[in-house]
Design a protein around this motif. Structure first.
Motif, mmCIF file in Angstrom:
data_model
loop_
_atom_site.group_PDB
_atom_site.id
_atom_site.type_symbol
_atom_site.label_atom_id
_atom_site.label_comp_id
_atom_site.label_asym_id
_atom_site.label_seq_id
_atom_site.Cartn_x
_atom_site.Cartn_y
_atom_site.Cartn_z
ATOM 1 N N ASP A 22 0.796 -1.222 0.000
ATOM 2 C CA ASP A 22 0.000 0.000 0.000
ATOM 3 C C ASP A 22 0.830 1.273 0.000
ATOM 4 O OD1 ASP A 22 -2.154 -1.714 0.185
ATOM 5 O OD2 ASP A 22 -2.538 -1.312 2.301
ATOM 6 N N MET A 23 1.843 1.330 0.853
ATOM 7 C CA MET A 23 2.614 2.559 0.998
ATOM 8 C C MET A 23 3.546 2.818 -0.168
ATOM 9 S SD MET A 23 3.337 2.965 5.018
ATOM 10 C CE MET A 23 3.370 1.305 5.649
ATOM 11 N N GLU B 280 0.576 -3.321 4.044
ATOM 12 C CA GLU B 280 1.437 -2.144 4.115
ATOM 13 C C GLU B 280 2.826 -2.446 4.688
ATOM 14 O OE1 GLU B 280 -0.233 -2.248 8.245
ATOM 15 O OE2 GLU B 280 -1.104 -2.555 6.273
ATOM 16 N N SER C 144 -2.655 8.637 9.488
ATOM 17 C CA SER C 144 -1.580 7.712 9.178
ATOM 18 C C SER C 144 -1.957 6.970 7.906
ATOM 19 C CB SER C 144 -1.368 6.728 10.337
ATOM 20 O OG SER C 144 -0.263 5.900 10.066
ATOM 21 N N HIS D 205 -1.848 5.185 4.475
ATOM 22 C CA HIS D 205 -0.842 4.312 3.880
ATOM 23 C C HIS D 205 -0.698 4.510 2.383
ATOM 24 C CE1 HIS D 205 -1.500 1.339 7.432
ATOM 25 N NE2 HIS D 205 -0.902 2.445 7.796
ATOM 26 N N THR D 206 -1.516 5.392 1.790
ATOM 27 C CA THR D 206 -1.464 5.551 0.338
ATOM 28 C C THR D 206 -1.291 6.988 -0.124
ATOM 29 O OG1 THR D 206 -3.866 5.742 0.130
ATOM 30 C CG2 THR D 206 -2.935 3.516 0.020
ATOM 31 N N CYS E 220 -7.809 3.171 3.639
ATOM 32 C CA CYS E 220 -6.723 2.213 3.897
ATOM 33 C C CYS E 220 -6.734 1.832 5.380
ATOM 34 C CB CYS E 220 -5.377 2.821 3.498
ATOM 35 S SG CYS E 220 -4.838 4.183 4.572
ATOM 36 N N GLY F 213 -4.569 2.437 7.712
ATOM 37 C CA GLY F 213 -4.189 3.554 8.566
ATOM 38 C C GLY F 213 -5.346 4.519 8.786
#
Length: 152
Positions: free
Chosen positions: A21-22, A35, A123, A125-126, A134, A136
């Motif tokens: 994801d990140m 992630e 936070s 993740h994308t 996501c 986060g």
């Protein structure tokens, strides 16, 4: 400066190191979650430690909470070893993770940070802004619901 804390930015392009994801790619085959980046907390602590030393800091406080213990690099033994490693190197920097026993909700309550400021936190993740879809962002929504009865 609402928190009364200096904010130092370290820019490092780590996009070639992660997956999922990140990174905007498929997760690595061994990834336990979408992630996952191998050694992410170790890398982030190293970068932050390098900057902290240049600022004359003696302690690096890291923000892991209880739910981070699903990964080895979010556990007390990991941070104890990281502290030993940083202390033995030039600069003698200490590493602590004072919120390891707290949930994210308990940490927010303990901190006393108001909803108006906490609402800015995310936070994702994308994206550099909260995508809302996501893991986060879901966690942030859950914490806001637990604290205030609604996600925003």
């Amino acid at each position: 400066m609402l928190l009364g804390i200096d904010h130092a930015v370290v820019a490092a392009d780590c996009s070639a190191l992660g997956s999922g994801d990140m990174a905007g790619t498929a997760p690595l085959p061994d990834a336990p979650v979408s992630e996952w980046w191998p050694f992410r907390n170790q890398l982030l602590a190293t970068l932050a430690g390098m900057r902290a030393i240049s600022l004359g800091a003696t302690e690096l406080l890291l923000g892991s909470v209880a739910s981070d213990s699903t990964h080895v690099d979010g556990t007390a033994p990991f941070y104890e070893i990281l502290d030993q490693l940083f202390r033995m190197q030039e600069g003698g920097l200490r590493v602590t993770a004072p919120a390891l026993d707290l949930t994210s909700t308990a940490l927010a309550r303990t901190s006393g940070i108001g909803r108006d400021l906490l609402a800015w936190a995310h936070s994702c993740h994308t994206s550099a802004i909260a995508c809302g879809a996501c893991r986060g962002c879901y966690k942030h929504q859950q914490v806001m619901e637990e604290l205030y009865g609604d996600p925003y």
